[in-house]
Motif scaffolding. Structure first.
Motif, PDB file in Angstrom:
ATOM      1  N   ALA A   1       0.830  -1.205   0.000  1.00 49.89           N
ATOM      2  CA  ALA A   1       0.000   0.000   0.000  1.00 49.89           C
ATOM      3  C   ALA A   1       0.864   1.254   0.000  1.00 49.89           C
ATOM      4  O   ALA A   1       0.585   2.219  -0.727  1.00 49.89           O
ATOM      5  CB  ALA A   1      -0.931  -0.006   1.218  1.00 49.89           C
ATOM      6  N   ARG A   2       1.934   1.263   0.795  1.00 53.28           N
ATOM      7  CA  ARG A   2       2.835   2.412   0.830  1.00 53.28           C
ATOM      8  C   ARG A   2       3.419   2.671  -0.570  1.00 53.28           C
ATOM      9  O   ARG A   2       3.475   3.822  -1.034  1.00 53.28           O
ATOM     10  CB  ARG A   2       3.968   2.164   1.827  1.00 53.28           C
ATOM     11  CG  ARG A   2       4.942   3.329   1.921  1.00 53.28           C
ATOM     12  CD  ARG A   2       6.175   2.998   2.735  1.00 53.28           C
ATOM     13  NE  ARG A   2       5.869   2.840   4.150  1.00 53.28           N
ATOM     14  CZ  ARG A   2       5.856   1.685   4.805  1.00 53.28           C
ATOM     15  NH1 ARG A   2       6.129   0.547   4.143  1.00 53.28           N
ATOM     16  NH2 ARG A   2       5.579   1.629   6.075  1.00 53.28           N
ATOM     17  N   GLU A   3       3.828   1.614  -1.238  1.00 51.64           N
ATOM     18  CA  GLU A   3       4.421   1.746  -2.570  1.00 51.64           C
ATOM     19  C   GLU A   3       3.409   2.271  -3.580  1.00 51.64           C
ATOM     20  O   GLU A   3       3.714   3.176  -4.376  1.00 51.64           O
ATOM     21  CB  GLU A   3       4.951   0.382  -3.027  1.00 51.64           C
ATOM     22  CG  GLU A   3       5.530   0.354  -4.427  1.00 51.64           C
ATOM     23  CD  GLU A   3       6.857   1.084  -4.531  1.00 51.64           C
ATOM     24  OE1 GLU A   3       7.307   1.320  -5.678  1.00 51.64           O
ATOM     25  OE2 GLU A   3       7.464   1.417  -3.491  1.00 51.64           O
ATOM     26  N   VAL A   4       2.210   1.721  -3.564  1.00 46.17           N
ATOM     27  CA  VAL A   4       1.178   2.115  -4.527  1.00 46.17           C
ATOM     28  C   VAL A   4       0.789   3.578  -4.333  1.00 46.17           C
ATOM     29  O   VAL A   4       0.717   4.356  -5.295  1.00 46.17           O
ATOM     30  CB  VAL A   4      -0.047   1.196  -4.407  1.00 46.17           C
ATOM     31  CG1 VAL A   4      -1.245   1.782  -5.145  1.00 46.17           C
ATOM     32  CG2 VAL A   4       0.280  -0.191  -4.952  1.00 46.17           C
ATOM     33  N   VAL A   5       0.536   3.984  -3.081  1.00 45.96           N
ATOM     34  CA  VAL A   5       0.138   5.365  -2.817  1.00 45.96           C
ATOM     35  C   VAL A   5       1.263   6.331  -3.191  1.00 45.96           C
ATOM     36  O   VAL A   5       1.020   7.399  -3.768  1.00 45.96           O
ATOM     37  CB  VAL A   5      -0.293   5.544  -1.348  1.00 45.96           C
ATOM     38  CG1 VAL A   5      -0.511   7.021  -1.025  1.00 45.96           C
ATOM     39  CG2 VAL A   5      -1.557   4.750  -1.063  1.00 45.96           C
TER      40      VAL A   5
ATOM     41  N   MET B   1      -6.258   1.574   0.764  1.00 45.03           N
ATOM     42  CA  MET B   1      -5.210   2.323   0.056  1.00 45.03           C
ATOM     43  C   MET B   1      -4.874   1.685  -1.288  1.00 45.03           C
ATOM     44  O   MET B   1      -4.579   2.375  -2.274  1.00 45.03           O
ATOM     45  CB  MET B   1      -3.954   2.393   0.921  1.00 45.03           C
ATOM     46  CG  MET B   1      -4.141   3.117   2.234  1.00 45.03           C
ATOM     47  SD  MET B   1      -2.727   2.842   3.351  1.00 45.03           S
ATOM     48  CE  MET B   1      -3.361   3.510   4.890  1.00 45.03           C
ATOM     49  N   LEU B   2      -4.921   0.365  -1.348  1.00 41.65           N
ATOM     50  CA  LEU B   2      -4.551  -0.345  -2.572  1.00 41.65           C
ATOM     51  C   LEU B   2      -5.579  -0.183  -3.684  1.00 41.65           C
ATOM     52  O   LEU B   2      -5.329  -0.588  -4.828  1.00 41.65           O
ATOM     53  CB  LEU B   2      -4.342  -1.834  -2.264  1.00 41.65           C
ATOM     54  CG  LEU B   2      -3.048  -2.151  -1.508  1.00 41.65           C
ATOM     55  CD1 LEU B   2      -3.061  -3.562  -0.959  1.00 41.65           C
ATOM     56  CD2 LEU B   2      -1.848  -1.950  -2.435  1.00 41.65           C
ATOM     57  N   ARG B   3      -6.704   0.428  -3.388  1.00 36.08           N
ATOM     58  CA  ARG B   3      -7.734   0.647  -4.414  1.00 36.08           C
ATOM     59  C   ARG B   3      -7.476   1.905  -5.242  1.00 36.08           C
ATOM     60  O   ARG B   3      -8.182   2.168  -6.214  1.00 36.08           O
ATOM     61  CB  ARG B   3      -9.118   0.727  -3.766  1.00 36.08           C
ATOM     62  CG  ARG B   3      -9.632  -0.617  -3.259  1.00 36.08           C
ATOM     63  CD  ARG B   3     -10.862  -0.464  -2.375  1.00 36.08           C
ATOM     64  NE  ARG B   3     -11.814   0.491  -2.932  1.00 36.08           N
ATOM     65  CZ  ARG B   3     -12.598   1.272  -2.198  1.00 36.08           C
ATOM     66  NH1 ARG B   3     -12.543   1.219  -0.880  1.00 36.08           N
ATOM     67  NH2 ARG B   3     -13.439   2.103  -2.773  1.00 36.08           N
TER      68      ARG B   3
ATOM     69  N   VAL C   1       0.797   6.668   4.382  1.00 33.00           N
ATOM     70  CA  VAL C   1       0.306   7.624   3.376  1.00 33.00           C
ATOM     71  C   VAL C   1       0.626   9.079   3.682  1.00 33.00           C
ATOM     72  O   VAL C   1       0.424   9.940   2.828  1.00 33.00           O
ATOM     73  CB  VAL C   1      -1.225   7.479   3.210  1.00 33.00           C
ATOM     74  CG1 VAL C   1      -1.584   6.131   2.599  1.00 33.00           C
ATOM     75  CG2 VAL C   1      -1.948   7.672   4.546  1.00 33.00           C
ATOM     76  N   THR C   2       1.110   9.394   4.882  1.00 30.72           N
ATOM     77  CA  THR C   2       1.381  10.776   5.321  1.00 30.72           C
ATOM     78  C   THR C   2       0.301  11.738   4.810  1.00 30.72           C
ATOM     79  O   THR C   2       0.499  12.432   3.815  1.00 30.72           O
ATOM     80  CB  THR C   2       2.767  11.261   4.870  1.00 30.72           C
ATOM     81  OG1 THR C   2       2.879  11.148   3.445  1.00 30.72           O
ATOM     82  CG2 THR C   2       3.861  10.457   5.535  1.00 30.72           C
ATOM     83  N   PRO C   3      -0.851  11.792   5.468  1.00 28.94           N
ATOM     84  CA  PRO C   3      -1.999  12.553   4.960  1.00 28.94           C
ATOM     85  C   PRO C   3      -1.710  14.034   4.747  1.00 28.94           C
ATOM     86  O   PRO C   3      -0.901  14.647   5.450  1.00 28.94           O
ATOM     87  CB  PRO C   3      -3.044  12.370   6.062  1.00 28.94           C
ATOM     88  CG  PRO C   3      -2.632  11.150   6.810  1.00 28.94           C
ATOM     89  CD  PRO C   3      -1.140  11.129   6.747  1.00 28.94           C
TER      90      PRO C   3
ATOM     91  N   ALA D   1       1.655  12.580  12.004  1.00 27.66           N
ATOM     92  CA  ALA D   1       1.926  11.912  10.723  1.00 27.66           C
ATOM     93  C   ALA D   1       1.571  12.761   9.510  1.00 27.66           C
ATOM     94  O   ALA D   1       1.879  12.384   8.382  1.00 27.66           O
ATOM     95  CB  ALA D   1       1.162  10.590  10.662  1.00 27.66           C
ATOM     96  N   ILE D   2       0.913  13.914   9.717  1.00 25.94           N
ATOM     97  CA  ILE D   2       0.519  14.765   8.590  1.00 25.94           C
ATOM     98  C   ILE D   2       1.765  15.275   7.877  1.00 25.94           C
ATOM     99  O   ILE D   2       2.743  15.672   8.513  1.00 25.94           O
ATOM    100  CB  ILE D   2      -0.351  15.936   9.077  1.00 25.94           C
ATOM    101  CG1 ILE D   2      -1.657  15.399   9.699  1.00 25.94           C
ATOM    102  CG2 ILE D   2      -0.673  16.901   7.938  1.00 25.94           C
ATOM    103  CD1 ILE D   2      -2.473  16.458  10.412  1.00 25.94           C
ATOM    104  N   ARG D   3       1.720  15.297   6.568  1.00 24.76           N
ATOM    105  CA  ARG D   3       2.888  15.707   5.789  1.00 24.76           C
ATOM    106  C   ARG D   3       3.172  17.197   5.981  1.00 24.76           C
ATOM    107  O   ARG D   3       2.255  17.978   6.273  1.00 24.76           O
ATOM    108  CB  ARG D   3       2.711  15.371   4.313  1.00 24.76           C
ATOM    109  CG  ARG D   3       1.647  16.138   3.612  1.00 24.76           C
ATOM    110  CD  ARG D   3       1.240  15.498   2.273  1.00 24.76           C
ATOM    111  NE  ARG D   3       2.297  15.509   1.288  1.00 24.76           N
ATOM    112  CZ  ARG D   3       2.924  14.413   0.864  1.00 24.76           C
ATOM    113  NH1 ARG D   3       2.601  13.228   1.342  1.00 24.76           N
ATOM    114  NH2 ARG D   3       3.862  14.483  -0.040  1.00 24.76           N
TER     115      ARG D   3
END
Length: 470
Positions: free
Chosen positions: A97-101, A155-157, A184-186, A218-220
């Motif tokens: 999921a991390r990679e895809v996002v 996330m993978l969707r 995903v670091t929102p 965790a927010i970017r």
């Protein structure tokens, strides 16, 4: 899922690729990813997750029959499908999921919202998704996909055309939100409230505060924290946001809120209010039952505005939402006997809100009936919190209190001690016995709340009652 080669997937999850048939390391896969073999379609990826009751490795064959072209496994399975072997499939789908996002983010259009809080996550997620879908392709969790498995599957969707990803982050121990949000670091993080839900797992309310604040951390960089101005514990998280250089936007009924509601009127058809933001005042008729959902609507509107949605558009779209989610203040039955099935989840805060809603929407000549089960994951606080709910039910003058399940017995005893006598409060060991009683007890004009944690199973009792009195 976006198209990735088998070798790219193997690298992302740190697994050993075992090819089958005509597959090569460069063969691409773009099907849906799921842990349920029944949900797999053509070209899908099956995750063979071991479980408490059964083991996903036993269902790889079924997934292949459904069309799976790849299985993530913890051990090789004798089935005709390419497999990637990893030490831990749950960690593997998080890594994937991390990679895809990250790849979709690199295209420049995707924005991510993370939502957490002791109550209201799923309702707020659905409201926000309703607002955002009018702006562009939006991916949001199905139901309450908010844990170590459900969140990555959501996330993978995402695809190359996804504009918004809405993530719901639940947890019952510290560190879990940090791990999930860290995938995903929102761009926007929403904290709804801090209450006693899962307090037993966290080890107390202060530990719960720290756990929920993990989302803000965790927010970017350059992102926005959306915080509840009416909850002092949530408001305190603004210091974390400011230390990190994040923007802070407030929602609530407080005069200091950027998006605030006033003039609330709770009825059986929803909640009327006036919402103010950016110098503009607009009426909002929220059809989701219960005044407490106004806060969730405000949070959704505030998050949407942080993403650039116009205030008037957010309000208009909120008015189209009819149901928060199945088993969440779901109105069933008929005008004769109305059943409110709110038994998917329960905490002291949501239980109190639901009981107060029952009192607010029950009119003259109608009778309140509260069917209550256990609130789970309260640890050492369980007896005290169930006692408080029993006292509240009596003080709200609810004339028929039906308590179901041994874990909720303290609630029944507290109601009796407070003065709910002469069968005003009754206790049943299981839902079947409660149904038999209610089937003969309910009458025209009754307004019935069914409320408990998921584990108590009363949502199915609510369904039975809804069907019986439809």
């Amino acid at each position: 899922m976006i198209a990735l080669s088998l070798s790219e997937i193997a690298r992302a999850v740190g697994g050993e690729l075992r090819l089958h048939g005509d597959a090569t390391p460069e063969t691409t896969v773009s099907g849906d990813v799921d842990t349920d073999s029944r949900a797999i379609g053509a070209g899908g990826v099956f995750v063979a997750k071991p479980g408490e009751v059964t083991d996903g490795h036993l269902f790889v064959g079924r997934a292949v029959a459904q069309g799976a072209v790849l299985a993530l496994v913890e051990r090789i399975v004798d089935e005709p499908v390419t497999q990637i072997v990893v030490p831990d499939v749950v960690r593997a789908i998080a890594d994937l999921a991390r990679e895809v996002v990250a790849r979709v983010r690199a295209l420049g259009a995707l924005q991510v919202v993370g939502i957490t809080g002791s109550n209201g996550k799923t309702t707020t997620k659905n409201m926000l998704a309703t607002i955002l879908r009018e702006e562009g392709e939006t991916v949001a969790p199905v139901g309450s996909y908010n844990n170590a498995v459900g969140a990555p599957l959501t996330m993978l969707r995402v695809t190359e055309s996804t504009r918004y990803l809405v993530c719901e982050f639940g947890a019952d121990a510290s560190g879990q939100i940090a791990r999930l949000a860290g995938l995903v670091t929102p761009d926007v993080g929403v904290v709804l409230m801090v209450g006693m839900a899962h307090a037993g797992g966290f080890g107390g309310i202060e530990a719960t505060v720290r756990a929920k604040s993990e989302l803000v951390s965790a927010i970017r960089p350059g992102g926005t924290a959306v915080l509840n101005a009416d909850d002092a514990r949530v408001a305190g998280m603004a210091s974390i946001a400011r230390e990190r250089g994040l923007a802070v936007r407030w929602f609530g009924e407080s005069e200091s809120a950027d998006v605030r509601a006033a003039e609330l009127d709770v009825t059986a058809s929803g909640t009327h209010s006036v919402v103010t933001a950016a110098g503009e005042r607009l009426p909002l008729h929220l059809r989701v039952l219960g005044g407490h959902h106004i806060k969730n609507a405000l949070a959704a509107a505030t998050a949407a505005m942080a993403l650039g949605v116009r205030f008037s558009d957010a309000i208009a779209r909120l008015e189209t939402v009819e149901l928060a989610e199945r088993w969440r203040m779901q109105v069933m039955g008929s005008d004769r006997v109305r059943i409110i099935n709110d038994a998917y989840n329960a905490s002291p805060d949501s239980m109190q809100a639901a009981l107060r809603t029952l009192a607010q929407i029950t009119g003259e000549g109608e009778r309140m009936v509260a069917v209550l089960g256990a609130m789970s994951e309260l640890g050492e606080h369980a007896v005290d919190e169930h006692n408080k709910i029993g006292l509240l039910a009596v003080r709200l003058r609810i004339p028929r209190i039906v308590v179901v399940g041994q874990e909720a017995r303290a609630l029944y005893l507290a109601a009796v001690a407070e003065g709910s006598w002469n069968d005003e409060a009754v206790f049943f060991a299981d839902a079947d016995a409660a149904y038999d009683y209610l089937a003969g007890e309910l009458r025209d004009g009754d307004r019935v709340l069914v409320k408990s944690s998921n584990s108590a199973g009363l949502r199915f009792l609510g369904d039975r009652l809804g069907e019986s009195f439809s």
